[in-house]
Design an enzyme around this catalytic site. Structure first.
Site, short mmCIF file in Angstrom:
data_model
loop_
_atom_site.label_atom_id
_atom_site.label_comp_id
_atom_site.label_asym_id
_atom_site.label_seq_id
_atom_site.Cartn_x
_atom_site.Cartn_y
_atom_site.Cartn_z
N LYS A 181 15.66 -57.86 10.73
CA LYS A 181 14.47 -57.43 9.99
C LYS A 181 14.89 -56.22 9.15
CE LYS A 181 11.27 -55.01 9.49
NZ LYS A 181 10.84 -54.22 8.27
N GLU A 254 18.34 -45.60 17.60
CA GLU A 254 18.93 -44.46 16.88
C GLU A 254 17.82 -43.89 16.02
OE1 GLU A 254 20.08 -42.20 14.33
OE2 GLU A 254 21.40 -43.68 13.39
N CYS A 288 21.74 -40.27 8.75
CA CYS A 288 21.22 -39.80 10.03
C CYS A 288 22.09 -38.69 10.61
CB CYS A 288 21.13 -40.96 11.02
SG CYS A 288 19.94 -42.23 10.56
N GLU A 386 14.29 -33.32 10.53
CA GLU A 386 15.25 -34.01 9.66
C GLU A 386 14.78 -33.92 8.22
OE1 GLU A 386 17.78 -38.06 10.07
OE2 GLU A 386 15.62 -38.33 10.07
#
Length: 504
Positions: A181, A254, A288, A386
């Protein structure tokens, strides 16, 4: 066929049962080139029936794939990798047009993806269990590795091909079937990339259904999917974990990072500044494991700032298909989010040493300047979430111990970097930094043979390496008595046992 033509050809397509087909979905998403803001394709929001069909086919295909011997599976995976080599230029251009990264970075990503496929083709047939020292005379005890079944891989937009192969290659080498996906922003290049798999592998072993959160939610909730590998934000990762908890469905999550980068007095500052620039600005900061919190010793702070500002100014920004070093952010939404974080940092007292806005002359596209912030304090928002954009915020520290403590004072724990020539500092960093990966004088490198993953709120589980292979396997214990002999077991009746001698 050109990359633009391929984007058009693959619009509204799904991969089900080994064939690409037009989706019956009534809803579609526009694919917008982030460098030009042009609509370059459409992505289908797959119907519930299409998703269910893919799940049903995957379960049937997996049973046959699991019966294929390990050598044959390895040969087929190597063939997939070989098939991809000739299509890298078109795939790289499609990736740049869909999500914005430079053509070089897109081409590199294709190469890294192929490397992961080749790695797991070999590792997947190298270790299938182990023989144990038996606990009973005359018996043979051993373990075997079984696949989980149907693995769902939910991908982000920033490294869609690389992460696909880190997970799908390991899952396939283990005997699983895979349903992909992709992100709505990189679905078309994913469909193109998967043509190499469908050209080689049995139908239904790898499939792809596109769409938004509803499609992902259906795949996660299905009782006929057996593992979810998810890469994305914390909130969605938590929902995935919660949805899987009720049935103890295996998850690999993650979920973001906010990686620290320490610079100590013994570091070669010219190299440290180059490493910092690369760690903060590669892929427009949309990594990331990007370096996002910089703790620089006060003895070399000013000189480091001067050098890293000079490095930031060298970065050429523009359309990723041109000769540039950094492309745009992936979407208007992503740039708006990032600019909000930057504005709040300045409002909290951070000083802009360079950048801070949008590049002059780039009036179309979702571009942002490389930004260096100074005067940053540990409690500022930008040091505690982040940023996922091209910003390098610098906090001055008085010692290695202070920098180490601040690096660990985070709810994230994906990666961490340090620049130092001090051996004691290097070893303490490796041992004491709370992270899944520690880079000493070498930020953001990966190794197919080494595990990738985080701790704390950065997620759970590991990709790559032997650990990444076992992520997609069960371990089964087997005990065999070849002679089918009773030996002297402690079976019924207990009255024959010595401890019952003389007892009623």
């Amino acid at each position: 066929m050109t990359a633009l033509a391929e984007l058009g050809r693959l619009s509204n397509r799904l991969l089900i049962g080994g064939e690409q087909r037009a989706s019956k979905a009534s809803t579609q998403f526009d694919v917008i080139d982030p460098a030009t803001e042009d609509v370059v394709g459409k992505v289908a929001d797959s119907t519930e029936a299409e998703v269910e069909e893919a799940i049903r086919i995957a379960n049937k295909a997996q049973k046959a794939w699991n019966k294929t011997n390990a050598l044959t599976r390895a040969e087929l995976l190597h063939e997939v990798s070989h098939h991809l080599r000739g299509t890298r230029p078109v795939i790289a251009e499609m990736l740049t047009r869909e999500m914005g990264k430079t053509y070089k970075e897109s081409f590199d990503e294709c190469t890294w993806a192929m490397s992961a496929i080749d790695y797991y083709a070999e590792v997947g047939r190298a270790e299938w269990g182990k023989v144990l020292g038996p606990a009973t005379d005359g018996q043979f005890h051993f373990t075997v590795k079984d696949p989980l079944g149907v693995v769902v891989i939910v991908l982000p937009f920033n490294y869609p091909l690389c992460l696909l192969c880190w997970e799908a290659a390991a899952a396939l080498a283990s005997g699983n079937a895979v349903i992909i996906k992709p992100s709505e922003m990189t679905s078309l290049v994913t469909m193109k990339f998967l043509e190499a798999f469908t050209a080689v592998l049995p139908p239904g072993v790898v499939q792809c259904v596109t769409g938004g959160g509803r499609v992902g939610g259906q795949l996660v909730a299905s009782p006929d999917t057996h593992m979810i590998a998810f890469t994305g934000g914390i909130e969605t990762g938590q929902k995935v974990a919660q949805a899987c908890a009720g049935s103890f469905k295996r998850t690999l999550i993650e979920a973001s990072g906010n990686d620290p980068f320490l610079v100590m007095p013994s570091a070669p500052l010219d190299i440290a500044a180059r490493g910092a620039s690369f760690g903060a600005f590669i892929n427009c900061g949309q990594v990331c494991a990007a370096a996002e919190r910089f703790y620089v010793h006060e003895k070399i702070h000013d000189e480091f700032v001067e050098r890293v500002v000079a490095e930031a100014k060298k970065v050429r920004i523009g359309n990723g298909l041109d000769k540039v070093d950094m492309g745009p952010l992936a979407s208007r939404k992503e740039r708006d989010r990032y600019e909000g974080i930057l504005a709040r940092a300045v409002k909290e007292g951070a000083k802009v040493a360079t950048g801070g806005g949008r590049p002059a002359g780039l009036n179309r596209g979702f571009f942002a300047e490389c930004t260096v912030l100074t005067g940053v304090t540990p409690d500022m928002e930008i040091m505690n979430r982040e940023s996922f954009g091209p910003v390098l915020p610098i906090c001055k520290v008085g010692s290695f111990d202070e920098g180490l403590a601040l690096a660990n004072r985070s709810r994230y724990a994906l990666g961490a970097s340090i620049y130092t020539r001090d051996l004691e500092e290097s070893m303490r960093a490796v041992n004491e930094l709370e992270a899944g990966m520690v880079w000493v004088n070498a930020p953001l490198l990966d190794n197919d043979a080494g595990p990738f993953g985080g701790r704390k709120m950065s997620g759970m589980g590991r990709q790559l390496g032997a650990e990444g292979l076992d992520t997609f396997r069960h371990t089964k214990l087997a005990m065999i008595d070849p002679a089918c002999s009773s030996h002297d077991f402690w079976w019924f009746p207990y009255k024959d046992s010595e401890m019952y001698q003389g007892k009623r």
